[in-house]
Design an enzyme around this catalytic site. Structure first.
Site, PDB file in Angstrom:
ATOM      1  N   ASP A 152      -4.549   1.061   2.289  1.00 22.67           N
ATOM      2  CA  ASP A 152      -4.782   2.338   1.628  1.00 22.67           C
ATOM      3  C   ASP A 152      -4.652   3.495   2.616  1.00 22.67           C
ATOM      4  OD1 ASP A 152      -5.588   4.378  -0.040  1.00 22.67           O
ATOM      5  OD2 ASP A 152      -7.673   3.723  -0.175  1.00 22.67           O
ATOM      6  N   ASP A 347       0.342   9.088  -1.096  1.00 20.18           N
ATOM      7  CA  ASP A 347      -0.782   8.161  -1.150  1.00 20.18           C
ATOM      8  C   ASP A 347      -0.302   6.787  -1.613  1.00 20.18           C
ATOM      9  OD1 ASP A 347      -3.496   7.287  -1.157  1.00 20.18           O
ATOM     10  OD2 ASP A 347      -3.573   7.618  -3.319  1.00 20.18           O
TER      11      ASP A 347
END
Length: 467
Positions: A152, A347
């Site tokens: 992440d 992201d």
């Protein structure tokens, strides 16, 4: 003789014409001017085959590990190869993540506690776990204990569930890590500079952490140090990580999070002397394909084009500046103020790209115009531009290209334009929202090589990153 001569002249003219036409098309394709993709509808959906197609880019690297889909043909962990996607839940959690990012920006609170080498980890597409994120498998502790972590770019602290679960632990596929069995594990004291001024340090000696996510899931535990094994030749000593003792939520079988953000506790920041704070990845195109997550600069494509990292949204997130978007041959009317309110980030954990409402409305309008010959259908959750491809063998869709600051133009792969629910409901994989900043999501990143040169303050893009 005259007839034969004329015939030969016609053939010569025809050949010249054909050669010119094909060359023109090749030059146009090479220059990036092709404004549509035509492909088989069947290629949009998972294959029923049990075969696995490995990434040639990862396979050719010394330290490569495969990127596999948790429930795909490449996985050795899955007990259910036919697991079905719950798209409504994927999109619901995606919206929760987006709101969490927005909340983080409002509170200005990043995750964490209140000649270079290169290596690769196996990145696994976790979309069939109803998360549509990607996971990597790493070894932790001595002896080595393998765990699968969601990687992440929006998080800093790496954490995993730990025994004993003092509060609660959610269900994960691998056995939960037991630090008492590892000779290389030790807690971080409250006096450590990495701990900060945590309130719990008034009553305990070990540093503690707490992270809560937008969907209500959370992890609470101790900050610790441990050995992480990436490959046989890449072992990281004394990595700061969170040993989660009380964990709630739906992490879909993964053991925790691998933090790739820009904060001091992220893996890239902690391994700066080893990998020069550079990493890259390619997200696989399907559950039957593999990709890679790479630390270090070895093997990065020479065709990578970079754009500066903007620190405007957050010092932890990867900010980018979107200055243009093209749909087919149509440039959207983007002004210097279109993204000025909150800016934009890239992201790895956000599924659907979010755009300002006005920008998305124009994108959708142009896309619909160029798809006017196809049957439309109802939307799904945040997706409102959808089509019914039932009975069609092939479809032609307009290309979509983003221009980032510095003049970097990134043309999305065809698979990175659509979100496939069923053959009768295939949607444009973008959404409009004025309540959040713009986010370049992971559907749009599919098959691209994404390079995070944190030390150089830039993010790079190259096509065909997995093969």
């Amino acid at each position: 003789m005259s007839i034969m001569k004329n015939f030969l002249n016609v053939i010569l003219i025809l050949c010249v014409c054909l050669n010119w036409c094909f060359t023109e098309g090749a030059e146009e394709k090479e220059s990036g001017k092709v404004d549509s993709y035509t492909f088989q509808v069947s290629s949009l959906f998972p294959s029923s085959s049990s075969s696995c197609t490995p990434s040639s880019k990862a396979s050719n690297k010394k330290s490569s590990l495969r990127v596999v889909h948790m429930h795909g043909a490449c996985s050795h962990l899955s007990s259910n190869k036919d697991a079905r996607l719950d798209h409504d839940e994927i999109l619901r959690r995606d919206q929760a993540r987006v709101k969490s990012i927005h909340s983080k920006l409002l509170k200005n609170n990043a995750d964490g506690v209140s000649k270079a080498k290169s290596t690769e980890l196996p990145a696994k597409d976790g979309s069939t776990l109803d998360s549509a994120n990607y996971i990597v498998t790493v070894g932790i502790g001595t002896p080595e204990h393998d765990i699968s972590l969601v990687f992440d770019t929006g998080s800093d602290l790496t954490w995993t569930q730990c025994q004993p679960c003092l509060g609660s632990c959610y269900s994960q596929q691998e056995p939960i890590f037991n630090p008492s069995l590892s000779s290389s594990y030790h807690n971080v004291s409250c006096s450590s500079p990495m701990c900060g001024n945590h309130p719990s340090c008034n009553s305990v000696t070990s540093c503690r952490y707490r992270i809560r996510y937008g969907d209500g899931s959370a992890t609470i535990g101790v900050l610790a140090k441990e050995k992480f094994t990436l490959t046989n030749s890449d072992v990281l000593e004394d990595v700061y990580f969170g040993c989660g003792e009380n964990n709630t939520g739906l992490f879909n079988g993964a053991a925790g999070i691998l933090g790739l953000g820009r904060g001091k506790l992220s893996i890239p920041s902690q391994t700066t002397t080893t990998y020069n704070n550079i990493f890259s990845y390619c997200l696989p195109s399907s559950a039957s394909n593999t990709g890679h997550l790479t630390f270090g600069s070895a093997g990065i494509s020479e065709s990578v084009k970079y754009t500066p990292i903007s620190s405007f949204p957050s010092s932890s997130l990867y900010g980018i500046d979107i200055v243009g978007i093209r749909v087919g041959d149509k440039e959207l009317e983007i002004t210097p103020t279109s993204f000025s309110t909150d800016g934009a980030i890239i992201d790895s954990g956000t599924v659907i790209t979010r755009l300002p409402t006005k920008v998305y409305a124009e994108m959708s309008s142009v896309f619909k115009e160029k798809m006017s010959s196809y049957k439309t259908t109802s939307g799904r959750s945040i997706l409102d531009t959808c089509y019914d491809f039932t009975g069609l063998a092939t479809v032609t869709i307009p290309t979509i290209a983003f221009t980032f600051s510095g003049g970097t133009v990134v043309k999305l792969d065809g698979i990175g334009i659509l979100y496939q629910i069923t053959q009768s409901q295939v949607c444009l994989a973008f959404a409009g929202d004025d309540d959040i900043l713009a986010i370049f999501g992971n559907v749009q990143q599919t098959t691209l090589e994404i390079v995070y040169d944190v030390a150089g303050g830039r993010v790079g893009f190259a096509p065909n990153g997995c093969s």
